[in-house]
Enzyme design. Structure first.
Site, PDB file in Angstrom:
ATOM      1  CG  HIS A 178     -44.841 -59.708   3.580  1.00  0.00           C
ATOM      2  ND1 HIS A 178     -43.998 -60.784   3.519  1.00  0.00           N
ATOM      3  CD2 HIS A 178     -46.005 -60.097   2.966  1.00  0.00           C
ATOM      4  CE1 HIS A 178     -44.617 -61.786   2.906  1.00  0.00           C
ATOM      5  NE2 HIS A 178     -45.820 -61.387   2.557  1.00  0.00           N
ATOM      6  CG  ASN A 215     -44.619 -63.918  -0.191  1.00  0.00           C
ATOM      7  OD1 ASN A 215     -44.144 -64.093   0.925  1.00  0.00           O
ATOM      8  ND2 ASN A 215     -45.873 -63.557  -0.379  1.00  0.00           N
ATOM      9  CB  CYS A 247     -46.676 -62.696   5.560  1.00  0.00           C
ATOM     10  SG  CYS A 247     -47.070 -63.986   4.375  1.00  0.00           S
TER      11      CYS A 247
HETATM   12  N1  ACO Z   1     -49.006 -66.571 -15.393  1.00  0.00           N
HETATM   13  C1  ACO Z   1     -49.845 -66.242 -16.417  1.00  0.00           C
HETATM   14  N2  ACO Z   1     -51.109 -65.871 -16.205  1.00  0.00           N
HETATM   15  C2  ACO Z   1     -51.532 -65.808 -14.934  1.00  0.00           C
HETATM   16  C3  ACO Z   1     -50.705 -66.118 -13.853  1.00  0.00           C
HETATM   17  C4  ACO Z   1     -49.402 -66.525 -14.118  1.00  0.00           C
HETATM   18  N3  ACO Z   1     -48.537 -66.852 -13.142  1.00  0.00           N
HETATM   19  N4  ACO Z   1     -51.424 -65.953 -12.714  1.00  0.00           N
HETATM   20  C5  ACO Z   1     -52.636 -65.545 -13.077  1.00  0.00           C
HETATM   21  N5  ACO Z   1     -52.703 -65.466 -14.422  1.00  0.00           N
HETATM   22  C6  ACO Z   1     -53.851 -65.101 -15.224  1.00  0.00           C
HETATM   23  C7  ACO Z   1     -55.133 -65.715 -14.696  1.00  0.00           C
HETATM   24  O1  ACO Z   1     -55.306 -67.040 -15.141  1.00  0.00           O
HETATM   25  C8  ACO Z   1     -56.166 -64.792 -15.238  1.00  0.00           C
HETATM   26  O2  ACO Z   1     -56.445 -65.114 -16.573  1.00  0.00           O
HETATM   27  P1  ACO Z   1     -57.962 -65.087 -17.113  1.00  0.00           P
HETATM   28  O3  ACO Z   1     -58.380 -63.649 -16.955  1.00  0.00           O
HETATM   29  O4  ACO Z   1     -57.823 -65.535 -18.525  1.00  0.00           O
HETATM   30  O5  ACO Z   1     -58.710 -65.998 -16.213  1.00  0.00           O
HETATM   31  C9  ACO Z   1     -55.447 -63.444 -15.238  1.00  0.00           C
HETATM   32  O6  ACO Z   1     -54.042 -63.717 -15.162  1.00  0.00           O
HETATM   33  C10 ACO Z   1     -55.844 -62.588 -14.081  1.00  0.00           C
HETATM   34  O7  ACO Z   1     -55.785 -63.385 -12.882  1.00  0.00           O
HETATM   35  P2  ACO Z   1     -55.805 -62.736 -11.478  1.00  0.00           P
HETATM   36  O8  ACO Z   1     -55.607 -63.767 -10.413  1.00  0.00           O
HETATM   37  O9  ACO Z   1     -57.031 -61.888 -11.397  1.00  0.00           O
HETATM   38  O10 ACO Z   1     -54.482 -61.884 -11.626  1.00  0.00           O
HETATM   39  P3  ACO Z   1     -54.135 -60.498 -11.001  1.00  0.00           P
HETATM   40  O11 ACO Z   1     -54.034 -59.493 -12.058  1.00  0.00           O
HETATM   41  O12 ACO Z   1     -54.966 -60.199  -9.801  1.00  0.00           O
HETATM   42  O13 ACO Z   1     -52.658 -60.782 -10.502  1.00  0.00           O
HETATM   43  C11 ACO Z   1     -51.566 -61.389  -8.442  1.00  0.00           C
HETATM   44  C12 ACO Z   1     -52.431 -61.868  -9.599  1.00  0.00           C
HETATM   45  C13 ACO Z   1     -50.203 -61.016  -8.990  1.00  0.00           C
HETATM   46  C14 ACO Z   1     -51.418 -62.503  -7.432  1.00  0.00           C
HETATM   47  C15 ACO Z   1     -52.281 -60.171  -7.827  1.00  0.00           C
HETATM   48  O14 ACO Z   1     -53.596 -60.481  -7.460  1.00  0.00           O
HETATM   49  C16 ACO Z   1     -51.575 -59.673  -6.650  1.00  0.00           C
HETATM   50  O15 ACO Z   1     -50.585 -59.002  -6.762  1.00  0.00           O
HETATM   51  N6  ACO Z   1     -52.081 -59.999  -5.449  1.00  0.00           N
HETATM   52  C17 ACO Z   1     -51.448 -59.665  -4.233  1.00  0.00           C
HETATM   53  C18 ACO Z   1     -51.382 -60.872  -3.442  1.00  0.00           C
HETATM   54  C19 ACO Z   1     -49.995 -61.438  -3.327  1.00  0.00           C
HETATM   55  O16 ACO Z   1     -49.017 -60.977  -3.833  1.00  0.00           O
HETATM   56  N7  ACO Z   1     -49.982 -62.479  -2.557  1.00  0.00           N
HETATM   57  C20 ACO Z   1     -48.786 -63.096  -2.180  1.00  0.00           C
HETATM   58  C21 ACO Z   1     -49.032 -63.926  -1.011  1.00  0.00           C
HETATM   59  S1  ACO Z   1     -49.987 -63.153   0.169  1.00  0.00           S
HETATM   60  C22 ACO Z   1     -49.031 -62.493   1.273  1.00  0.00           C
HETATM   61  O17 ACO Z   1     -47.864 -62.664   1.297  1.00  0.00           O
HETATM   62  C23 ACO Z   1     -49.682 -61.688   2.322  1.00  0.00           C
END
Ligand code: ACO
Length: 323
Positions: free
Chosen positions: A250, A280, A114
C-alpha cells in the site's frame, strides 16, 4: 483445491494532476515539506462530472479486455471503496455491474479501507472454490471528496484512482499461493471518515463526510505490521526474502516503506513505489501499482511477489502470489 490467478489488470487515473507547489499556493505547506515527509509530488483529482463508479467502470473495462473475459462471464464483482457513490446504498459495485452489463454476476462492496484489494483477493479465491466463472475485483477511491482541503496534515497525502483485476481459475504455476488477512479494531480511532449513522441526529445534522487521521499512530502501526505480514507469509510457505522478487505495498508514505524495508533488511528497491506520482489512493494503490508494473514489463512469469495492505479499522494483510 482450485488455484486462482490474476488474468488481467486495468486502471484509471483522472486527468487533472496537481503538483505540491499548486497546493502550497493556498495551504500552509511546501513542496519541500510534502516530499521530504511523504515522498509524494503529484496526485490526480477527479473532475466534477466523475464519480467513484465512473472511474471503476473505466478500470474494469481495461482489466476485462486484458484478461479476454466478457462481462457476462463474471460470477461476481467485488469492489472495495471508502468513498462509495452513495452512502451507502445502492452499492457502487451494483452501479458497475449495470454499466458493464455483467448480468450473470453478484455485486458486493467491501469496506476494508486501504486493505480492500488485498482482502478481496483472498475472499475471491475462497469463492472460486465453489464457483468456476471469473471474478472482477475493483478498487475505486475518490479521496478528494472526503478530505478537508484546508487541513494540511491530511489533504496533501491523497489522490483519486481506480484499478481492477480479473481472477480466473488456473491449472498453471502462476497463482495466488497464500494470503494473511487480519483486523484490529482497537485502532478504530486512528483513521476514520466521519459522517455516518453513528449519531442519532445523523439524518438532519450538517454531516459531511470528512477524513480524520492520527498520522503518527498510523505510521507506528504500519511499520510494525508490514514485517509481520511478510514474515508470516514467508515462514508458512517455506520461503525467505531472497525468493521474493517484488514487495508491492500500500502506497501511503515513502517513509513507511523505507522503515519497513530497514526492519526487513531488504533494499528499498525491492518495494515497487509509484506514490510520488499518484499519492495515496487507498485501496486502489496495490492494483494500480500492479497494473503499472505490468505495463512497464516488471512482472515476469514465475516471479514471486507479496502484496501488502494496511488501513483504517484497523485492517491489514498480504497476498503471496506467483506471477
Ligand atoms: N505541510 C507543512 N507542515 C505540515 C504539514 C504539511 N502538509 N503537515 C503537518 N505539518 C506540520 C504540523 O502542523 C506540525 O507542526 P507543529 O509542530 O508546528 O504543530 C508538524 O508538521 C508535525 O505534524 P505531525 O502531524 O506530527 O507530522 P508528522 O511528522 O507526524 O508527519 C505524516 C505527518 C507525514 C502524516 C506522518 O505522521 C506519517 O507519515 N504518517 C503515516 C500516516 C500516513 O501516511 N497516512 C496516510 C493515510 S493512512 C493509510 O493509508 C493507511
Amino acid at each position: 483445491m482450485f488455484h486462482v490467478k490474476i488474468s488481467g489488470l486495468g486502471s484509471y487515473l483522472p486527468e487533472r494532476c496537481i503538483h505540491n507547489n499548486e497546493l502550497a499556493e493556498t495551504l500552509e505547506t511546501s513542496d519541500e515539506w510534502i516530499t521530504s515527509h511523504t515522498g509524494i509530488s503529484y496526485r490526480r483529482i477527479a473532475a466534477p462530472d466523475e464519480s467513484p463508479s465512473s472511474m471503476a467502470i473505466e478500470a474494469a473495462k481495461i482489466a476485462l479486455a486484458d484478461a479476454g473475459v466478457a462481462p457476462e462471464e463474471l460470477s461476481m464483482i467485488l469492489l472495495s471503496t471508502s468513498t462509495p457513490d452513495y452512502a451507502p446504498i445502492p452499492s457502487t459495485s451494483c452501479l458497475v455491474q449495470e454499466a458493464i452489463h455483467a448480468e450473470n454476476s453478484v455485486a458486493i462492496d467491501i469496506t476494508a479501507a486501504c486493505s480492500g484489494f488485498v482482502f478481496n483477493l483472498e475472499l475471491a479465491r475462497g469463492y472460486m472454490q465453489f464457483h468456476d466463472r471469473p471474478i472482477l475485483l475493483v478498487a475505486t477511491e475518490m479521496m478528494s471528496r472526503v478530505i478537508d482541503w484546508s487541513d494540511h496534515k491530511t489533504c496533501v497525502l491523497f489522490g483519486d484512482a481506480a484499478a481492477a483485476a480479473v481472477l480466473t481459475r488456473t491449472e498453471g504455476e502462476g497463482r495466488i499461493i497464500d494470503s494473511y488477512i487480519r483486523a484490529d479494531g482497537t485502532g478504530k480511532n486512528f483513521l476514520k471518515i466521519e459522517g455516518g449513522c453513528r449519531k442519532p441526529d445523523s439524518r438532519n445534522a450538517h454531516n459531511p463526510l470528512t477524513l480524520y487521521m492520527e498520522g503518527r499512530a498510523v505510521f507506528t502501526f504500519a511499520i510494525r505490521i508490514i514485517p509481520d505480514i511478510v514474515n508470516i507469509l514467508l515462514t508458512r510457505n517455506g520461503l525467505t526474502l531472497d525468493d521474493i522478487d517484488w514487495l508491492v505495498s500500500h502506497q501511503a508514505n515513502y517513509r513507511i516503506i523505507r522503515s519497513a524495508a530497514a526492519r526487513l533488511k531488504v533494499p528499498e528497491s525491492r518495494f515497487f513505489m509509484n506514490l510520488q506520482n499518484v499519492a495515496n489512493t487507498a485501496s486502489a494503490t496495490v492494483p494500480l501499482a500492479l497494473h503499472e508494473m505490468q505495463q512497464k514489463g516488471l512482472l515476469k512469469k514465475g516471479m514471486k511477489i507479496i502484496t501488502l495492505g494496511f488501513g483504517a479499522g484497523l485492517t491489514y494483510g498480504g497476498n503471496l502470489i506467483q506471477w
